[in-house]
Write a protein that holds these residues in place. Structure first.
Motif, PDB file in Angstrom:
ATOM      1  N   PRO A   1       1.365  11.872  -7.160  1.00  0.00           N
ATOM      2  CA  PRO A   1       1.201  12.971  -8.121  1.00  0.00           C
ATOM      3  C   PRO A   1      -0.247  13.148  -8.588  1.00  0.00           C
ATOM      4  O   PRO A   1      -0.683  14.271  -8.848  1.00  0.00           O
ATOM      5  CB  PRO A   1       2.120  12.560  -9.285  1.00  0.00           C
ATOM      6  N   VAL A   2      -0.998  12.041  -8.688  1.00  0.00           N
ATOM      7  CA  VAL A   2      -2.401  12.125  -9.079  1.00  0.00           C
ATOM      8  C   VAL A   2      -3.205  12.832  -7.994  1.00  0.00           C
ATOM      9  O   VAL A   2      -4.032  13.711  -8.276  1.00  0.00           O
ATOM     10  CB  VAL A   2      -2.977  10.715  -9.330  1.00  0.00           C
ATOM     11  N   VAL A   3      -2.957  12.458  -6.726  1.00  0.00           N
ATOM     12  CA  VAL A   3      -3.659  13.080  -5.599  1.00  0.00           C
ATOM     13  C   VAL A   3      -3.376  14.581  -5.578  1.00  0.00           C
ATOM     14  O   VAL A   3      -4.286  15.402  -5.408  1.00  0.00           O
ATOM     15  CB  VAL A   3      -3.219  12.447  -4.263  1.00  0.00           C
ATOM     16  N   LYS A   4      -2.126  14.955  -5.760  1.00  0.00           N
ATOM     17  CA  LYS A   4      -1.740  16.369  -5.703  1.00  0.00           C
ATOM     18  C   LYS A   4      -2.329  17.160  -6.865  1.00  0.00           C
ATOM     19  O   LYS A   4      -2.727  18.311  -6.698  1.00  0.00           O
ATOM     20  CB  LYS A   4      -0.217  16.491  -5.682  1.00  0.00           C
TER      21      LYS A   4
ATOM     22  N   ILE B   1      15.715  11.174  -6.603  1.00  0.00           N
ATOM     23  CA  ILE B   1      14.692  11.096  -7.653  1.00  0.00           C
ATOM     24  C   ILE B   1      13.305  10.925  -7.034  1.00  0.00           C
ATOM     25  O   ILE B   1      12.342  11.624  -7.397  1.00  0.00           O
ATOM     26  CB  ILE B   1      14.978   9.919  -8.606  1.00  0.00           C
ATOM     27  N   VAL B   2      13.180   9.987  -6.105  1.00  0.00           N
ATOM     28  CA  VAL B   2      11.883   9.702  -5.482  1.00  0.00           C
ATOM     29  C   VAL B   2      11.404  10.887  -4.641  1.00  0.00           C
ATOM     30  O   VAL B   2      10.216  11.216  -4.624  1.00  0.00           O
ATOM     31  CB  VAL B   2      11.966   8.428  -4.611  1.00  0.00           C
ATOM     32  N   GLU B   3      12.322  11.543  -3.937  1.00  0.00           N
ATOM     33  CA  GLU B   3      11.944  12.716  -3.132  1.00  0.00           C
ATOM     34  C   GLU B   3      11.355  13.816  -4.010  1.00  0.00           C
ATOM     35  O   GLU B   3      10.354  14.436  -3.643  1.00  0.00           O
ATOM     36  CB  GLU B   3      13.167  13.235  -2.374  1.00  0.00           C
ATOM     37  N   LEU B   4      11.972  14.054  -5.162  1.00  0.00           N
ATOM     38  CA  LEU B   4      11.460  15.089  -6.066  1.00  0.00           C
ATOM     39  C   LEU B   4      10.124  14.673  -6.666  1.00  0.00           C
ATOM     40  O   LEU B   4       9.226  15.493  -6.846  1.00  0.00           O
ATOM     41  CB  LEU B   4      12.481  15.362  -7.177  1.00  0.00           C
ATOM     42  N   PHE B   5       9.984  13.394  -6.970  1.00  0.00           N
ATOM     43  CA  PHE B   5       8.744  12.871  -7.561  1.00  0.00           C
ATOM     44  C   PHE B   5       7.611  12.871  -6.547  1.00  0.00           C
ATOM     45  O   PHE B   5       6.481  13.289  -6.849  1.00  0.00           O
ATOM     46  CB  PHE B   5       9.001  11.451  -8.077  1.00  0.00           C
ATOM     47  N   TYR B   6       7.897  12.413  -5.321  1.00  0.00           N
ATOM     48  CA  TYR B   6       6.845  12.223  -4.312  1.00  0.00           C
ATOM     49  C   TYR B   6       6.573  13.475  -3.487  1.00  0.00           C
ATOM     50  O   TYR B   6       5.427  13.904  -3.356  1.00  0.00           O
ATOM     51  CB  TYR B   6       7.251  11.075  -3.384  1.00  0.00           C
TER      52      TYR B   6
ATOM     53  N   MET C   1       0.832  -1.200   0.000  1.00  0.00           N
ATOM     54  CA  MET C   1       0.000   0.000   0.000  1.00  0.00           C
ATOM     55  C   MET C   1       0.868   1.252   0.000  1.00  0.00           C
ATOM     56  O   MET C   1       0.611   2.201  -0.745  1.00  0.00           O
ATOM     57  CB  MET C   1      -0.931   0.009   1.214  1.00  0.00           C
ATOM     58  N   ASN C   2       1.897   1.260   0.830  1.00  0.00           N
ATOM     59  CA  ASN C   2       2.787   2.420   0.887  1.00  0.00           C
ATOM     60  C   ASN C   2       3.465   2.669  -0.455  1.00  0.00           C
ATOM     61  O   ASN C   2       3.630   3.817  -0.890  1.00  0.00           O
ATOM     62  CB  ASN C   2       3.843   2.225   1.975  1.00  0.00           C
ATOM     63  N   LEU C   3       3.854   1.593  -1.119  1.00  0.00           N
ATOM     64  CA  LEU C   3       4.502   1.713  -2.425  1.00  0.00           C
ATOM     65  C   LEU C   3       3.534   2.302  -3.449  1.00  0.00           C
ATOM     66  O   LEU C   3       3.898   3.191  -4.231  1.00  0.00           O
ATOM     67  CB  LEU C   3       4.985   0.338  -2.882  1.00  0.00           C
ATOM     68  N   ILE C   4       2.288   1.835  -3.441  1.00  0.00           N
ATOM     69  CA  ILE C   4       1.283   2.350  -4.371  1.00  0.00           C
ATOM     70  C   ILE C   4       0.971   3.816  -4.072  1.00  0.00           C
ATOM     71  O   ILE C   4       0.785   4.623  -4.984  1.00  0.00           O
ATOM     72  CB  ILE C   4      -0.004   1.494  -4.295  1.00  0.00           C
ATOM     73  N   VAL C   5       0.929   4.172  -2.793  1.00  0.00           N
ATOM     74  CA  VAL C   5       0.668   5.565  -2.408  1.00  0.00           C
ATOM     75  C   VAL C   5       1.757   6.475  -2.962  1.00  0.00           C
ATOM     76  O   VAL C   5       1.471   7.556  -3.488  1.00  0.00           O
ATOM     77  CB  VAL C   5       0.587   5.704  -0.871  1.00  0.00           C
ATOM     78  N   VAL C   6       3.020   6.058  -2.847  1.00  0.00           N
ATOM     79  CA  VAL C   6       4.120   6.864  -3.380  1.00  0.00           C
ATOM     80  C   VAL C   6       3.957   7.068  -4.882  1.00  0.00           C
ATOM     81  O   VAL C   6       4.098   8.176  -5.402  1.00  0.00           O
ATOM     82  CB  VAL C   6       5.485   6.200  -3.087  1.00  0.00           C
ATOM     83  N   ALA C   7       3.632   5.984  -5.600  1.00  0.00           N
ATOM     84  CA  ALA C   7       3.518   6.061  -7.058  1.00  0.00           C
ATOM     85  C   ALA C   7       2.303   6.880  -7.506  1.00  0.00           C
ATOM     86  O   ALA C   7       2.336   7.520  -8.557  1.00  0.00           O
ATOM     87  CB  ALA C   7       3.423   4.650  -7.640  1.00  0.00           C
ATOM     88  N   MET C   8       1.244   6.888  -6.697  1.00  0.00           N
ATOM     89  CA  MET C   8       0.008   7.584  -7.072  1.00  0.00           C
ATOM     90  C   MET C   8      -0.080   9.008  -6.526  1.00  0.00           C
ATOM     91  O   MET C   8      -0.999   9.750  -6.892  1.00  0.00           O
ATOM     92  CB  MET C   8      -1.206   6.792  -6.559  1.00  0.00           C
TER      93      MET C   8
ATOM     94  N   GLY D   1      -7.456  13.450   0.213  1.00  0.00           N
ATOM     95  CA  GLY D   1      -7.349  12.632  -0.994  1.00  0.00           C
ATOM     96  C   GLY D   1      -6.547  11.372  -0.775  1.00  0.00           C
ATOM     97  O   GLY D   1      -6.836  10.320  -1.360  1.00  0.00           O
ATOM     98  N   SER D   2      -5.544  11.450   0.093  1.00  0.00           N
ATOM     99  CA  SER D   2      -4.725  10.274   0.404  1.00  0.00           C
ATOM    100  C   SER D   2      -5.559   9.198   1.088  1.00  0.00           C
ATOM    101  O   SER D   2      -5.351   8.000   0.865  1.00  0.00           O
ATOM    102  CB  SER D   2      -3.541  10.677   1.294  1.00  0.00           C
TER     103      SER D   2
END
Length: 263
Positions: free
Chosen positions: A43-46, A217-222, A34-41, A67-68
């Motif tokens: 940008p959609v929530v934001k 990379i992940v910090e900038l993305f998430y 779930m945590n992994l999916i939350v990280v990947a999704m 939204g989270s």
């Protein structure tokens, strides 16, 4: 060479993680997936939160948090047989939770009758204007035309916007699919905010333990909600390198989940 965009490839990964989430009996693995999916999704929530906030002038952070919660509910309830694309299903629940937050917030605010009456006067005033006149209209011009203080005009406009955003009959469009908020809004429980905070702490810990070249990379993305082109420019990389590192980061996080599940 694959014709899939990087975003599409991420969504394919998410569908795989969701399948494993549904099939595993390990509560620990479910939590990590779930945590992994939350990280990947995220940008959609934001993106949705920023869209709603522009109309409602509410704190984006609060909408993202709401939204989270919708995203987590989507992960828990998702059935691919009913909706093949998780992004669409999650979008409904994400918007629904944000709308619920907005509706509950408005319900707690007692709006003076004069402000409600002013909001109606403004609507009647504006409906007689041409599109060009509306585009050129400002709070100051409305205040002058109606002979009321500018601050009251701004308050009335804000109240009217909030009421529109919280309408449960409002149709939303996500990836070409239209439905009403009232049909999709889940039951709301503010207790979930504390669970969301705990989940955020776990996600922070996962990201903190990534290898340095992947962590940034992940910090900038998430956290920063930056697109891959923006990340590439910031780090002086090409987009392909960013895409590969982001995929590598997700695979790394997933391998940790699998490793822990076997322990």
């Amino acid at each position: 060479m694959s014709n899939l965009s990087t975003d599409d490839s991420i969504y394919i990964k998410i569908q795989d993680w969701l399948s494993e989430y549904a099939s595993t009996n390990s509560s620990k693995q479910k939590k990590r997936l779930m945590n992994l999916i939350v990280v990947a999704m995220m940008p959609v929530v934001k993106k949705i939160a920023n869209s709603i906030a522009r109309r409602a002038e509410d704190p984006v952070e609060d909408l993202i948090q709401a939204g989270s919660i919708g995203l987590v509910k989507a992960i828990e309830r998702y059935n691919p047989d009913l909706c093949p694309k998780f992004r669409i299903y999650a979008g409904y629940l994400i918007v629904g939770e944000m709308q619920h937050y907005m509706r509950d917030k408005v319900a707690m605010i007692k709006v003076p009758r004069e402000i409600l009456e002013l909001a109606m006067r403004i609507k009647n005033f504006v409906k007689d204007l041409s599109d060009e006149e509306i585009d050129a209209m400002t709070s100051e011009k409305v205040a002058e035309a109606l002979d009321v203080p500018v601050q009251k005009v701004q308050t009335a406009i804000d109240v009217d916007r909030r009421k529109k955003v919280t309408s449960l009959d409002e149709l939303i469009n996500i990836d070409g699919n239209k439905t009403s908020i009232g049909d999709l809004t889940p039951a709301y429980d503010y207790q979930e905010y504390s669970e969301q905070k705990d989940r955020q702490m776990e996600i922070d810990e996962i990201i903190k333990n990534l290898p340095v070249e992947l962590k940034e990379i992940v910090e900038l993305f998430y956290y920063e909600d930056m697109k891959q082109t923006e990340i590439a420019e910031k780090l002086d990389l090409n987009q392909m390198m960013v895409s590969r590192r982001l995929k590598k980061a997700f695979n790394y996080m997933y391998s940790i989940i699998k490793k822990h599940d076997m322990e």
